[in-house]
Design a protein around this motif. Structure first.
Motif, PDB file in Angstrom:
ATOM      1  N   GLU A 676       1.081  -1.251   0.154  1.00 59.53           N
ATOM      2  CA  GLU A 676      -0.190   0.107   0.112  1.00 59.53           C
ATOM      3  C   GLU A 676       0.574   1.152   0.004  1.00 59.53           C
ATOM      4  OE1 GLU A 676      -2.786  -0.033   3.498  1.00 59.53           O
ATOM      5  OE2 GLU A 676      -3.737  -1.799   2.607  1.00 59.53           O
ATOM      6  N   LEU A 677       0.211   2.301  -0.616  1.00 57.16           N
ATOM      7  CA  LEU A 677       0.695   3.522  -0.477  1.00 57.16           C
ATOM      8  C   LEU A 677       0.762   4.388   1.105  1.00 57.16           C
ATOM      9  CD1 LEU A 677       0.460   5.370  -3.908  1.00 57.16           C
ATOM     10  CD2 LEU A 677       2.394   4.802  -3.406  1.00 57.16           C
ATOM     11  N   ASN A 678       1.076   4.826   1.378  1.00 50.98           N
ATOM     12  CA  ASN A 678       1.420   4.748   3.025  1.00 50.98           C
ATOM     13  C   ASN A 678       2.120   6.186   3.781  1.00 50.98           C
ATOM     14  OD1 ASN A 678       0.420   5.513   5.678  1.00 50.98           O
ATOM     15  ND2 ASN A 678      -0.216   3.318   5.739  1.00 50.98           N
ATOM     16  N   GLY A 679       1.512   7.168   3.494  1.00 52.66           N
ATOM     17  CA  GLY A 679       2.320   8.282   3.785  1.00 52.66           C
ATOM     18  C   GLY A 679       3.366   8.771   2.836  1.00 52.66           C
ATOM     19  N   GLU A 680       4.938   9.383   4.248  1.00 48.95           N
ATOM     20  CA  GLU A 680       5.894  10.341   3.363  1.00 48.95           C
ATOM     21  C   GLU A 680       7.042   9.512   3.763  1.00 48.95           C
ATOM     22  OE1 GLU A 680       6.598  13.880   1.053  1.00 48.95           O
ATOM     23  OE2 GLU A 680       7.023  13.974   3.588  1.00 48.95           O
ATOM     24  N   ASP A 708      19.416  10.025   8.599  1.00 45.14           N
ATOM     25  CA  ASP A 708      17.831   9.753   9.273  1.00 45.14           C
ATOM     26  C   ASP A 708      16.305   9.823   8.343  1.00 45.14           C
ATOM     27  OD1 ASP A 708      15.439  10.070  11.203  1.00 45.14           O
ATOM     28  OD2 ASP A 708      15.413  12.685  11.438  1.00 45.14           O
ATOM     29  N   ALA A 709      16.516   8.564   8.076  1.00 44.97           N
ATOM     30  CA  ALA A 709      14.814   8.573   7.107  1.00 44.97           C
ATOM     31  C   ALA A 709      13.594   7.943   8.448  1.00 44.97           C
ATOM     32  CB  ALA A 709      15.424   6.894   7.035  1.00 44.97           C
ATOM     33  N   GLU A 710      12.655   8.989   8.369  1.00 40.41           N
ATOM     34  CA  GLU A 710      11.385   9.290   8.991  1.00 40.41           C
ATOM     35  C   GLU A 710      10.560   9.288   7.939  1.00 40.41           C
ATOM     36  OE1 GLU A 710       9.185  12.423  11.101  1.00 40.41           O
ATOM     37  OE2 GLU A 710      11.639  12.532  11.247  1.00 40.41           O
ATOM     38  N   LEU A 711       9.779   8.837   8.922  1.00 36.66           N
ATOM     39  CA  LEU A 711       8.067   8.319   8.178  1.00 36.66           C
ATOM     40  C   LEU A 711       7.240   9.362   8.513  1.00 36.66           C
ATOM     41  CD1 LEU A 711       7.475   4.640   8.603  1.00 36.66           C
ATOM     42  CD2 LEU A 711       8.470   5.310   6.446  1.00 36.66           C
ATOM     43  N   ARG A 712       6.871  10.127   7.845  1.00 37.00           N
ATOM     44  CA  ARG A 712       5.566  10.931   7.819  1.00 37.00           C
ATOM     45  C   ARG A 712       4.538  11.199   7.256  1.00 37.00           C
ATOM     46  NH1 ARG A 712       7.628  15.456   5.602  1.00 37.00           N
ATOM     47  NH2 ARG A 712       7.202  17.212   7.503  1.00 37.00           N
ATOM     48  N   LYS A 713       3.352  11.552   7.790  1.00 42.90           N
ATOM     49  CA  LYS A 713       2.302  11.672   7.421  1.00 42.90           C
ATOM     50  C   LYS A 713       1.148  10.099   7.516  1.00 42.90           C
ATOM     51  CE  LYS A 713       3.572  15.714   4.545  1.00 42.90           C
ATOM     52  NZ  LYS A 713       3.724  16.414   3.135  1.00 42.90           N
ATOM     53  N   THR A 714       1.450   9.024   7.477  1.00 43.96           N
ATOM     54  CA  THR A 714       1.401   8.303   7.508  1.00 43.96           C
ATOM     55  C   THR A 714      -0.056   8.060   8.473  1.00 43.96           C
ATOM     56  OG1 THR A 714       1.987   7.262   9.712  1.00 43.96           O
ATOM     57  CG2 THR A 714       3.585   6.790   8.198  1.00 43.96           C
ATOM     58  N   GLN A 715      -0.574   6.827   7.869  1.00 44.85           N
ATOM     59  CA  GLN A 715      -2.671   7.080   8.093  1.00 44.85           C
ATOM     60  C   GLN A 715      -2.755   6.776   9.190  1.00 44.85           C
ATOM     61  OE1 GLN A 715      -4.513   3.399   5.764  1.00 44.85           O
ATOM     62  NE2 GLN A 715      -6.429   4.123   5.957  1.00 44.85           N
ATOM     63  N   GLY A 716      -3.406   7.599   9.569  1.00 46.84           N
ATOM     64  CA  GLY A 716      -3.902   7.925  11.077  1.00 46.84           C
ATOM     65  C   GLY A 716      -2.368   8.082  11.452  1.00 46.84           C
ATOM     66  N   GLY A 717      -1.465   8.423  11.590  1.00 45.61           N
ATOM     67  CA  GLY A 717      -0.476   9.019  12.022  1.00 45.61           C
ATOM     68  C   GLY A 717       0.302   8.193  12.799  1.00 45.61           C
ATOM     69  N   GLY A 721       7.518   9.698  12.491  1.00 44.64           N
ATOM     70  CA  GLY A 721       8.420   9.669  13.168  1.00 44.64           C
ATOM     71  C   GLY A 721       9.180   8.443  13.778  1.00 44.64           C
ATOM     72  N   ASN A 722       8.536   6.918  12.662  1.00 49.38           N
ATOM     73  CA  ASN A 722       8.832   6.131  12.879  1.00 49.38           C
ATOM     74  C   ASN A 722      10.136   6.255  11.492  1.00 49.38           C
ATOM     75  OD1 ASN A 722       7.882   5.290  15.222  1.00 49.38           O
ATOM     76  ND2 ASN A 722       7.008   3.603  14.025  1.00 49.38           N
ATOM     77  N   ARG A 723      11.347   4.998  11.905  1.00 51.22           N
ATOM     78  CA  ARG A 723      12.215   5.011  10.594  1.00 51.22           C
ATOM     79  C   ARG A 723      11.745   4.156  10.097  1.00 51.22           C
ATOM     80  NH1 ARG A 723      17.130   7.063  11.351  1.00 51.22           N
ATOM     81  NH2 ARG A 723      17.749   5.458   9.693  1.00 51.22           N
ATOM     82  N   ALA A 724      12.325   4.435   8.493  1.00 52.46           N
ATOM     83  CA  ALA A 724      12.015   3.471   7.230  1.00 52.46           C
ATOM     84  C   ALA A 724      12.144   2.182   7.514  1.00 52.46           C
ATOM     85  CB  ALA A 724      12.233   3.674   6.315  1.00 52.46           C
ATOM     86  N   VAL A 725      12.008   1.200   6.836  1.00 54.19           N
ATOM     87  CA  VAL A 725      12.532  -0.168   7.108  1.00 54.19           C
ATOM     88  C   VAL A 725      13.587  -0.298   6.245  1.00 54.19           C
ATOM     89  CG1 VAL A 725      11.779  -2.669   6.428  1.00 54.19           C
ATOM     90  CG2 VAL A 725       9.712  -1.071   7.633  1.00 54.19           C
ATOM     91  N   ALA A 760      12.957  -3.740  11.504  1.00 50.10           N
ATOM     92  CA  ALA A 760      12.084  -4.753  10.359  1.00 50.10           C
ATOM     93  C   ALA A 760      11.160  -4.500   9.867  1.00 50.10           C
ATOM     94  CB  ALA A 760      12.243  -6.095  11.140  1.00 50.10           C
ATOM     95  N   GLU A 761      10.327  -3.057  10.654  1.00 44.47           N
ATOM     96  CA  GLU A 761       9.203  -3.113   9.998  1.00 44.47           C
ATOM     97  C   GLU A 761       8.608  -1.593  10.382  1.00 44.47           C
ATOM     98  OE1 GLU A 761       9.354  -3.999  13.345  1.00 44.47           O
ATOM     99  OE2 GLU A 761       9.300  -5.487  12.793  1.00 44.47           O
ATOM    100  N   VAL A 762       7.700  -1.503   9.809  1.00 45.63           N
ATOM    101  CA  VAL A 762       6.992   0.101   9.594  1.00 45.63           C
ATOM    102  C   VAL A 762       7.154  -0.288  11.317  1.00 45.63           C
ATOM    103  CG1 VAL A 762       6.809   0.952   7.578  1.00 45.63           C
ATOM    104  CG2 VAL A 762       5.039  -0.016   8.871  1.00 45.63           C
ATOM    105  N   ALA A 763       6.413  -0.258  12.690  1.00 44.49           N
ATOM    106  CA  ALA A 763       5.652   0.073  13.611  1.00 44.49           C
ATOM    107  C   ALA A 763       7.411  -0.038  14.617  1.00 44.49           C
ATOM    108  CB  ALA A 763       5.069  -1.113  14.031  1.00 44.49           C
ATOM    109  N   ASN A 764       8.198  -0.369  13.598  1.00 45.59           N
ATOM    110  CA  ASN A 764       9.614  -0.507  14.791  1.00 45.59           C
ATOM    111  C   ASN A 764       9.738  -0.866  15.793  1.00 45.59           C
ATOM    112  OD1 ASN A 764      10.589   3.117  14.112  1.00 45.59           O
ATOM    113  ND2 ASN A 764      10.730   1.176  12.169  1.00 45.59           N
TER     114      ASN A 764
END
Length: 829
Positions: A676-680, A708-717, A721-725, A760-764
């Motif tokens: 899925e496409l999810n955030g930035e 610093d590879a940061e996930l932003r604008k994810t679904q429901g937030g 702030g998590n790191r990319a996989v 290992a995953e977007v949930a960190n």
């Protein structure tokens, strides 16, 4: 327009040679062993012969073959003194700060010295004791009209190697043409053929591991060479790379290195410079430059060995003919076969590439025709660990595959490129290029080996698939220069067009199987039937770009402004009915701005804003939503940096950057995950790169990247702030060489690579440990006795300490490469 898919058009000579090797492998191995024995005997003889010549005045006047690349005069002179066995009297302080063009050819000492001193304002004289010394040249020796004319005739020639010869002093910057690194408003590195040969690089992955901003996430034996540049994964492997500036010509799995003169890496998106690549190239672009025949005849033969039991041979032949040596022919052929270090993986690779060119004062044309193929038995695959409730297990033995031995990867690619350029006037050059490719793949693999327990159990479905891919790529443009008052303008305009067509969906899955990474189960080969692959996708890309580089004060200030109009049309088709199932048609303007300021002659400060446009992902068959097409990705980069050329011996680049693009995530669904496409994903980083020869006989290349590879604008937030996989906090790679002063010809080599821990995953939730790999080796260069031409023995041990670790990738884990011994013997004739 289509490209013929029959293999009857392959190069006849290559087919004959490959057939001979395939059917006489046992005899070939005997020959290889004999060559190695002769090689080691030659080392001993030449070592004795070198001492015998040292005291022989007569020996000093004999000619011998030299191959010393351009670099600082101190570096070139030190190497020449060692190879020629001559004595220099007094200090060489005069050489400091001067650059030498190097020397190549079968020359006397006097002629070789005169050649390497061209353009230095110095000359070498010989005293009564037979010793040499430097002194300023007289006025008559300062001008060389012949060299000036040659430079005009080849004004767009490749930038020469920098000090040390591992990295070039510049590279092709897309539509802007070849530029010196100090005039390039981007972070770029160009790896030379000398580095490729000395590191015994077999495929592109072996070259790109030298770059600290690139992570190679697919070890040998996988059939696929995925890469991550500045924290962004290139989803189609090497398929996003360009060949002599043309996209779509290279296969997506891997490319052999025998044909390569340069591997040019430009960090960050490059829509203005290069147009839209065939896949995701947000983090950077890679251009491959093919070899051309040099003025000196070349006949080079190399034998190779790689553990466990892979032997190989390669040849490199170059000649020039006609008046002024206008016509050139270069042929590169390679064949390797045998077991890799990971049991029981067996890999056979071969390639044949013919390069032709013609050059005159105002016109240049070239052509490359090639074929390469790979057959990998028991192909390696990633292990997917998408269930966050299952801990990441310890890695299994890295010298043994956990997959059944009947998996394989079989691929073959035929390609061709024709290019021409003409100097319309002294200030205007027009160019055109056209290329095509046909790729045929067939493999029995696992769609998605999924970790199912903390004890190392995994479940997957074996899959037989066949596919083909076709491509046509074209490029045409102009480069011009003019002055408006004090401002110098370098104008560039080009049009690029790429057409791609690929098959898919011709596969038949059997029932799911279960095994274990520590104790693999003996699973019988399933009976799977596959039909003829049918068209699954078609993509057309067209773009027009224009730019102006304005410079002032003798190019101390350079401002580049440009824009590109890009259009992409993509369609997907049912492999059953042939009907169109989805697609899109999109266009966008992508501007770019770049500035270079040189406050000092050896300091360059730069900044850029550039946008990138990538084709939308077509979800692969490993996901439940296979065939879904995401919209094109638009990315933006801000970058600034400083480059310092330290006395012509060491060049450093310090840069900071920010890149953002939409991100994809893997959502666990049954029986397959969903993409899925999810955030930035926003990547901010600092890079330090260095290369050169800071001390005579000591060469360095590499650097480090903090990111610093940061996930932003994810679904429901939920994941903001998590790191990319699979993106570490930092990674570093440094390669070094040392010419042993007390044993001329011997060079010790080493490389260290480190990657920090990753999630290992977007949930960190789970982490994958950091790892460090040490490589070490040596080479010995001498002139063999039968024709006094160079011979080199090279030895390298990769993963010297045999460390075992997981190599993380965006959606899975790969086994690390076990300790691997590489050995080659190269002879010039």
């Amino acid at each position: 327009m289509t490209m013929p898919c029959s293999y009857t058009n392959r190069i006849g000579v290559a087919i004959s040679v490959v057939s001979l090797y395939r059917f006489n492998l046992h005899f070939l191995l005997k020959i290889v062993q004999a060559v190695f024995y002769c090689c080691f005997i030659a080392v001993a003889l030449m070592h004795f012969d070198a001492y015998a010549e040292t005291g022989s005045p007569a020996g000093k006047s004999n000619t011998r073959y030299y191959d010393i690349p351009a670099g600082s005069l101190n570096t070139v002179l030190t190497r020449f003194i060692s190879e020629a066995g001559i004595f220099f009297a007094g200090s060489t302080e005069l050489a400091k700060g001067r650059h030498s063009p190097g020397v190549r050819g079968n020359l006397s000492v006097r002629k070789a010295l005169d050649t390497l001193l061209i353009g230095t304002d110095l000359e070498a004289i010989r005293n009564a004791e037979g010793q040499y010394m430097l002194r300023p040249a007289n006025a008559q020796t300062l001008t060389l009209p012949a060299m000036t004319i040659s430079a005009e005739a080849e004004k767009d020639a490749l930038p020469p190697p920098y000090a040390g010869g591992m990295i070039a002093s510049g590279s092709r910057v897309g539509m802007l043409g070849n530029r010196d690194v100090m005039d390039t408003p981007f972070n770029q590195t160009s790896y030379t053929a000398e580095l490729i040969e000395n590191q015994m690089a077999r495929t592109l992955a072996d070259v790109l591991v030298n770059d600290p901003s690139i992570a190679m996430d697919s070890p040998r034996g996988s059939g696929w060479e995925g890469n991550i540049i500045r924290g962004f994964q290139q989803e189609d492997g090497t398929g996003s790379f360009s060949l002599n500036g043309l996209y779509g010509i290279l296969p997506a799995d891997a490319s052999n290195t025998g044909m390569l003169e340069r591997v040019e890496v430009l960090k960050g998106p490059s829509a203005l410079l290069n147009g839209m690549p065939t896949g995701n190239a947000i983090g950077g672009s890679v251009n491959l430059v093919t070899k051309r025949a040099q003025d000196e005849p070349l006949t080079r033969f190399t034998t190779s060995y790689a553990s466990r039991s892979q032997f190989g041979i390669s040849t490199d032949i170059g000649r020039r003919f006609g008046n002024d040596k206008a016509f050139g022919v270069r042929f590169n052929g390679t064949y390797r076969d045998g077991g890799l270090a990971i049991k029981p993986i067996d890999e056979e690779r071969y390639s044949a590439v013919l390069g032709l060119d013609y050059r005159s004062e105002r016109f240049r044309v070239s052509a490359d025709i090639g074929h390469q193929a790979a057959d990998i038995a028991n192909a390696n695959r990633p292990l997917f660990a998408s269930d966050t409730t299952i801990p990441i297990p310890s890695p299994p033995r890295n010298d043994k595959s956990y997959l059944p031995p009947w998996t394989y990867w079989n691929t073959a690619t035929t390609f061709g490129v024709v290019q021409a350029e003409v100097d319309v006037t002294r200030n205007i050059t027009a160019y055109v290029a056209l290329g095509g490719r046909y790729t045929d793949d067939k493999e029995v693999l696992f769609i998605n080996p999924i970790l199912s327990s903390a004890d190392g159990d995994w479940t997957a479905t074996p899959n037989l698939s066949g596919s083909w891919g076709k491509a046509w790529s074209g490029l045409a443009g102009l480069r011009a220069s003019l002055n408006t008052g004090p401002v110098h303008h370098a104008l560039a305009f080009n049009v690029a067009n790429v057409w791609l067509q690929g098959s898919g969906g011709a596969q038949n899955q059997s029932v799911s199987i279960t095994s274990n990474i520590y104790d693999p189960i003996d699973i019988p080969k399933p009976e799977i039937i596959v039909g003829k692959p049918r068209r699954a996708s078609e993509t057309k890309r067209f773009s027009v770009g224009i730019s102006d580089t304005m410079s002032l004060f003798d190019e101390r200030i350079q401002l580049t402004v440009g824009v590109r109009r890009q259009e992409v049309e993509s369609d997907n088709f049912s492999t059953v009915t042939g009907e169109r199932t989805s697609g899109y048609d999109s266009h966008v303007w992508t501007p770019a701005y770049a500035l270079v300021v040189k406050p000092l002659q050896n300091v360059s400060v730069y900044a850029n804003y550039v946008e990138g446009l990538q084709p939308g992902t077509v979800v692969s068959t490993q996901f439940a939503n296979a065939g879904q097409v995401f919209p094109p990705y638009r990315s933006k980069q801000y970058e600034a940096g400083i480059k310092v050329d330290w006395w012509g011996n060491l060049l450093t680049t310090l840069s900071i950057f920010q890149i953002a693009q939409p991100s994809t995530v893997q959502v666990m669904t049954q029986p397959l995950p969903t993409l899925e496409l999810n955030g930035e994903q926003r990547n901010r980083g600092i890079e330090l790169n260095l290369f050169g020869e800071p001390l005579p006989g000591v060469r360095l290349a590499g650097g480090a990247m903090i990111i610093d590879a940061e996930l932003r604008k994810t679904q429901g937030g939920i994941n903001d702030g998590n790191r990319a996989v699979a993106i570490p906090d930092w990674q570093t790679t440094v390669s070094g060489e040392w010419d042993v002063p007390f044993l001329p010809g011997l060079t010790l080599t080493g490389r260290v690579r480190h990657t920090g821990r990753v999630y290992a995953e977007v949930a960190n939730v789970r982490t994958i440990s950091s790892w460090t790999q040490l490589d070490a080796g040596a080479r010995y260069k001498f002139n063999h006795f039968w024709n006094n031409k160079p011979a080199i023995i090279r030895l390298s041990v990769e993963n010297l300490l045999d460390d075992n670790f997981w190599v993380a990738r965006a959606f899975g884990l790969m086994q690390s490469q076990p300790r691997t011994v590489l050995l080659t013997a190269t002879f010039d004739f």
